[in-house]
Design a protein around this motif. Structure first.
Motif, PDB file in Angstrom:
ATOM      1  N   ILE A 129       0.779  -1.179  -0.030  1.00  0.00           N
ATOM      2  CA  ILE A 129       0.000   0.004   0.113  1.00  0.00           C
ATOM      3  C   ILE A 129       0.795   1.333  -0.161  1.00  0.00           C
ATOM      4  CG2 ILE A 129      -1.778   1.147   1.234  1.00  0.00           C
ATOM      5  CD1 ILE A 129      -2.334  -1.440   2.857  1.00  0.00           C
ATOM      6  N   ASP A 130       0.492   2.129  -0.779  1.00  0.00           N
ATOM      7  CA  ASP A 130       1.343   3.437  -0.927  1.00  0.00           C
ATOM      8  C   ASP A 130       0.615   4.203   0.288  1.00  0.00           C
ATOM      9  OD1 ASP A 130       1.776   6.325  -1.244  1.00  0.00           O
ATOM     10  OD2 ASP A 130       2.790   5.826  -3.114  1.00  0.00           O
ATOM     11  N   ARG A 131       1.441   4.533   1.124  1.00  0.00           N
ATOM     12  CA  ARG A 131       0.687   5.192   2.494  1.00  0.00           C
ATOM     13  C   ARG A 131       0.233   6.661   2.389  1.00  0.00           C
ATOM     14  NH1 ARG A 131       1.776   8.803   6.267  1.00  0.00           N
ATOM     15  NH2 ARG A 131       1.097   8.322   8.530  1.00  0.00           N
ATOM     16  N   HIS A 132       0.741   7.364   1.395  1.00  0.00           N
ATOM     17  CA  HIS A 132       0.374   8.735   1.010  1.00  0.00           C
ATOM     18  C   HIS A 132      -0.890   8.716  -0.020  1.00  0.00           C
ATOM     19  CE1 HIS A 132       3.773   9.687   2.885  1.00  0.00           C
ATOM     20  NE2 HIS A 132       4.629   9.206   2.148  1.00  0.00           N
ATOM     21  N   THR A 133      -1.009   7.863  -0.888  1.00  0.00           N
ATOM     22  CA  THR A 133      -2.170   7.733  -2.080  1.00  0.00           C
ATOM     23  C   THR A 133      -3.302   6.900  -1.665  1.00  0.00           C
ATOM     24  OG1 THR A 133      -1.083   6.355  -3.309  1.00  0.00           O
ATOM     25  CG2 THR A 133      -0.516   8.610  -3.780  1.00  0.00           C
ATOM     26  N   GLY A 134      -2.770   5.769  -0.872  1.00  0.00           N
ATOM     27  CA  GLY A 134      -3.521   4.567  -0.643  1.00  0.00           C
ATOM     28  C   GLY A 134      -3.724   3.697  -1.782  1.00  0.00           C
ATOM     29  N   GLU A 135      -3.128   3.774  -2.901  1.00  0.00           N
ATOM     30  CA  GLU A 135      -3.100   3.073  -4.140  1.00  0.00           C
ATOM     31  C   GLU A 135      -2.360   1.523  -3.594  1.00  0.00           C
ATOM     32  OE1 GLU A 135      -0.855   2.080  -8.256  1.00  0.00           O
ATOM     33  OE2 GLU A 135      -0.677   4.294  -7.347  1.00  0.00           O
ATOM     34  N   ILE A 136      -2.989   0.487  -3.919  1.00  0.00           N
ATOM     35  CA  ILE A 136      -2.680  -0.963  -3.868  1.00  0.00           C
ATOM     36  C   ILE A 136      -2.029  -1.575  -4.687  1.00  0.00           C
ATOM     37  CG2 ILE A 136      -3.593  -3.129  -2.979  1.00  0.00           C
ATOM     38  CD1 ILE A 136      -5.941  -1.700  -1.664  1.00  0.00           C
ATOM     39  N   THR A 137      -0.628  -2.472  -4.637  1.00  0.00           N
ATOM     40  CA  THR A 137      -0.433  -3.062  -5.600  1.00  0.00           C
ATOM     41  C   THR A 137      -0.497  -4.440  -5.035  1.00  0.00           C
ATOM     42  OG1 THR A 137       1.338  -1.152  -6.026  1.00  0.00           O
ATOM     43  CG2 THR A 137       1.705  -3.261  -7.068  1.00  0.00           C
ATOM     44  N   ARG A 138      -0.909  -5.129  -5.972  1.00  0.00           N
ATOM     45  CA  ARG A 138      -1.167  -6.839  -5.557  1.00  0.00           C
ATOM     46  C   ARG A 138      -0.331  -7.784  -6.053  1.00  0.00           C
ATOM     47  NH1 ARG A 138      -6.524  -6.867  -3.108  1.00  0.00           N
ATOM     48  NH2 ARG A 138      -7.832  -4.825  -3.406  1.00  0.00           N
ATOM     49  N   ASN A 139      -0.114  -8.527  -5.521  1.00  0.00           N
ATOM     50  CA  ASN A 139       0.944  -9.561  -5.924  1.00  0.00           C
ATOM     51  C   ASN A 139       0.194 -10.600  -6.557  1.00  0.00           C
ATOM     52  OD1 ASN A 139       2.830 -11.783  -6.655  1.00  0.00           O
ATOM     53  ND2 ASN A 139       3.269 -12.024  -4.406  1.00  0.00           N
ATOM     54  N   LYS A 140       0.268 -10.756  -7.844  1.00  0.00           N
ATOM     55  CA  LYS A 140      -0.566 -11.930  -8.550  1.00  0.00           C
ATOM     56  C   LYS A 140      -0.254 -13.440  -8.059  1.00  0.00           C
ATOM     57  CE  LYS A 140      -1.371  -8.948 -12.660  1.00  0.00           C
ATOM     58  NZ  LYS A 140      -0.621  -8.160 -13.105  1.00  0.00           N
ATOM     59  N   GLU A 141       1.076 -13.519  -7.606  1.00  0.00           N
ATOM     60  CA  GLU A 141       1.394 -14.934  -7.226  1.00  0.00           C
ATOM     61  C   GLU A 141       1.093 -15.242  -5.674  1.00  0.00           C
ATOM     62  OE1 GLU A 141       5.044 -16.352  -8.878  1.00  0.00           O
ATOM     63  OE2 GLU A 141       4.999 -14.723  -9.850  1.00  0.00           O
ATOM     64  N   TYR A 142       0.546 -14.334  -4.915  1.00  0.00           N
ATOM     65  CA  TYR A 142       0.130 -14.512  -3.509  1.00  0.00           C
ATOM     66  C   TYR A 142      -0.546 -15.796  -3.239  1.00  0.00           C
ATOM     67  CZ  TYR A 142      -2.356 -13.547   0.655  1.00  0.00           C
ATOM     68  OH  TYR A 142      -3.055 -13.872   2.129  1.00  0.00           O
ATOM     69  N   ASN A 143      -0.095 -16.586  -2.386  1.00  0.00           N
ATOM     70  CA  ASN A 143      -0.709 -17.839  -1.934  1.00  0.00           C
ATOM     71  C   ASN A 143      -0.318 -17.864  -0.350  1.00  0.00           C
ATOM     72  OD1 ASN A 143      -1.461 -20.218  -1.136  1.00  0.00           O
ATOM     73  ND2 ASN A 143      -0.416 -21.326  -3.031  1.00  0.00           N
ATOM     74  N   PRO A 144      -1.188 -17.660   0.381  1.00  0.00           N
ATOM     75  CA  PRO A 144      -0.768 -17.732   1.857  1.00  0.00           C
ATOM     76  C   PRO A 144      -0.465 -19.158   2.370  1.00  0.00           C
ATOM     77  CG  PRO A 144      -3.024 -17.115   1.809  1.00  0.00           C
ATOM     78  CD  PRO A 144      -2.433 -17.194   0.434  1.00  0.00           C
ATOM     79  N   SER A 145      -0.902 -20.118   1.527  1.00  0.00           N
ATOM     80  CA  SER A 145      -0.961 -21.595   2.070  1.00  0.00           C
ATOM     81  C   SER A 145       0.441 -22.401   1.339  1.00  0.00           C
ATOM     82  CB  SER A 145      -1.934 -22.268   1.794  1.00  0.00           C
ATOM     83  OG  SER A 145      -3.105 -21.874   2.374  1.00  0.00           O
ATOM     84  N   TYR A 146       1.065 -21.585   0.580  1.00  0.00           N
ATOM     85  CA  TYR A 146       2.226 -22.174  -0.192  1.00  0.00           C
ATOM     86  C   TYR A 146       3.205 -22.785   0.558  1.00  0.00           C
ATOM     87  CZ  TYR A 146       6.281 -22.099  -3.105  1.00  0.00           C
ATOM     88  OH  TYR A 146       7.648 -22.251  -3.665  1.00  0.00           O
ATOM     89  N   THR A 147       3.518 -24.010   0.052  1.00  0.00           N
ATOM     90  CA  THR A 147       4.493 -24.872   0.879  1.00  0.00           C
ATOM     91  C   THR A 147       5.768 -24.762  -0.022  1.00  0.00           C
ATOM     92  OG1 THR A 147       2.728 -26.252   1.773  1.00  0.00           O
ATOM     93  CG2 THR A 147       4.883 -27.229   1.954  1.00  0.00           C
ATOM     94  N   PRO A 148       6.722 -24.194   0.493  1.00  0.00           N
ATOM     95  CA  PRO A 148       8.037 -24.227  -0.309  1.00  0.00           C
ATOM     96  C   PRO A 148       8.764 -25.687  -0.418  1.00  0.00           C
ATOM     97  CG  PRO A 148       8.371 -23.153   1.893  1.00  0.00           C
ATOM     98  CD  PRO A 148       7.191 -23.386   1.575  1.00  0.00           C
ATOM     99  N   PRO A 149       9.469 -25.782  -1.566  1.00  0.00           N
ATOM    100  CA  PRO A 149      10.361 -27.055  -1.717  1.00  0.00           C
ATOM    101  C   PRO A 149      11.294 -27.175  -0.486  1.00  0.00           C
ATOM    102  CG  PRO A 149      10.548 -25.631  -3.374  1.00  0.00           C
ATOM    103  CD  PRO A 149       9.567 -24.947  -2.817  1.00  0.00           C
ATOM    104  N   GLY A 150      11.748 -28.189   0.058  1.00  0.00           N
ATOM    105  CA  GLY A 150      12.461 -28.274   1.108  1.00  0.00           C
ATOM    106  C   GLY A 150      11.894 -27.951   2.514  1.00  0.00           C
ATOM    107  N   MET A 151      10.379 -27.915   2.603  1.00  0.00           N
ATOM    108  CA  MET A 151      10.206 -27.374   3.938  1.00  0.00           C
ATOM    109  C   MET A 151      10.452 -28.513   4.974  1.00  0.00           C
ATOM    110  SD  MET A 151       6.403 -25.860   4.957  1.00  0.00           S
ATOM    111  CE  MET A 151       5.583 -27.270   5.444  1.00  0.00           C
ATOM    112  N   GLU A 152      10.043 -29.766   4.496  1.00  0.00           N
ATOM    113  CA  GLU A 152      10.146 -30.947   5.525  1.00  0.00           C
ATOM    114  C   GLU A 152      11.658 -30.884   6.113  1.00  0.00           C
ATOM    115  OE1 GLU A 152       8.009 -32.743   6.871  1.00  0.00           O
ATOM    116  OE2 GLU A 152       6.498 -31.504   5.799  1.00  0.00           O
TER     117      GLU A 152
END
Length: 161
Positions: A129-152
């Motif tokens: 979020i740009d604090r001054h304008t309120g503009e939001i830039t979203r990440n198209k690859e956002y995935n809060p449940s993503y499991t990275p390789p090598g996690m185990e």
């Protein structure tokens, strides 16, 4: 940041995500864009350079006032609560679940000597979020449940350390 716009409220608190959210301030759009494209780099502890985001306007104003001198671009990081809980149960309590999700960086930084460097995958970066304008830039690859390789393997390493 007296009052959040409806867009910012929806971005931060959509109501359908069970995530822990954190903010990180940066001075430029270029750095915020790099965090979206490459992931979030941090030293030693994830908690040192992020603040938890809680749906409470007084709390948000307080942290905004404290942190605004770090920059006008608020990077939002969100990770599934279920994922964080499952990792934290498996590792030694002195470690953070975010360390399991991150890749340790080998490159040496003479300014930070013996501190470990990590990069949290870009999938956990919701956007900024740009604090001054309120503009939001979203990440198209956002995935809060993503499991990275090598996690185990990382879990096993931090359990025995």
């Amino acid at each position: 940041m007296d009052e959040l716009s409806e867009d910012v409220k929806q971005f931060l608190f959509p109501g359908n995500e069970d995530v822990e959210m954190y903010s990180h301030r940066t001075i430029s759009k270029e750095i915020a864009d790099k965090i979206i494209s490459d992931g979030f780099k941090y030293y030693d502890s994830f908690q040192k350079t992020t603040d938890e985001i809680i749906n409470d306007m007084v709390y948000l104003r307080y942290w905004d006032t404290l942190r605004k001198h770090y920059g006008g671009h608020i990077v939002v990081i969100a990770i599934s609560r279920e994922l964080l809980r499952s990792i934290q149960k498996e590792i030694h309590p002195k470690y953070e679940a975010q360390q399991v999700l991150s890749t340790p960086l080998i490159d040496f930084d003479e300014n930070n000597g013996d501190e470990m460097r990590y990069i949290l995958p870009k999938q956990y970066v919701k956007g900024y979020i740009d604090r001054h304008t309120g503009e939001i830039t979203r990440n198209k690859e956002y995935n809060p449940s993503y499991t990275p390789p090598g996690m185990e393997g990382a879990i096993k390493q931090l359990y025995t350390s």
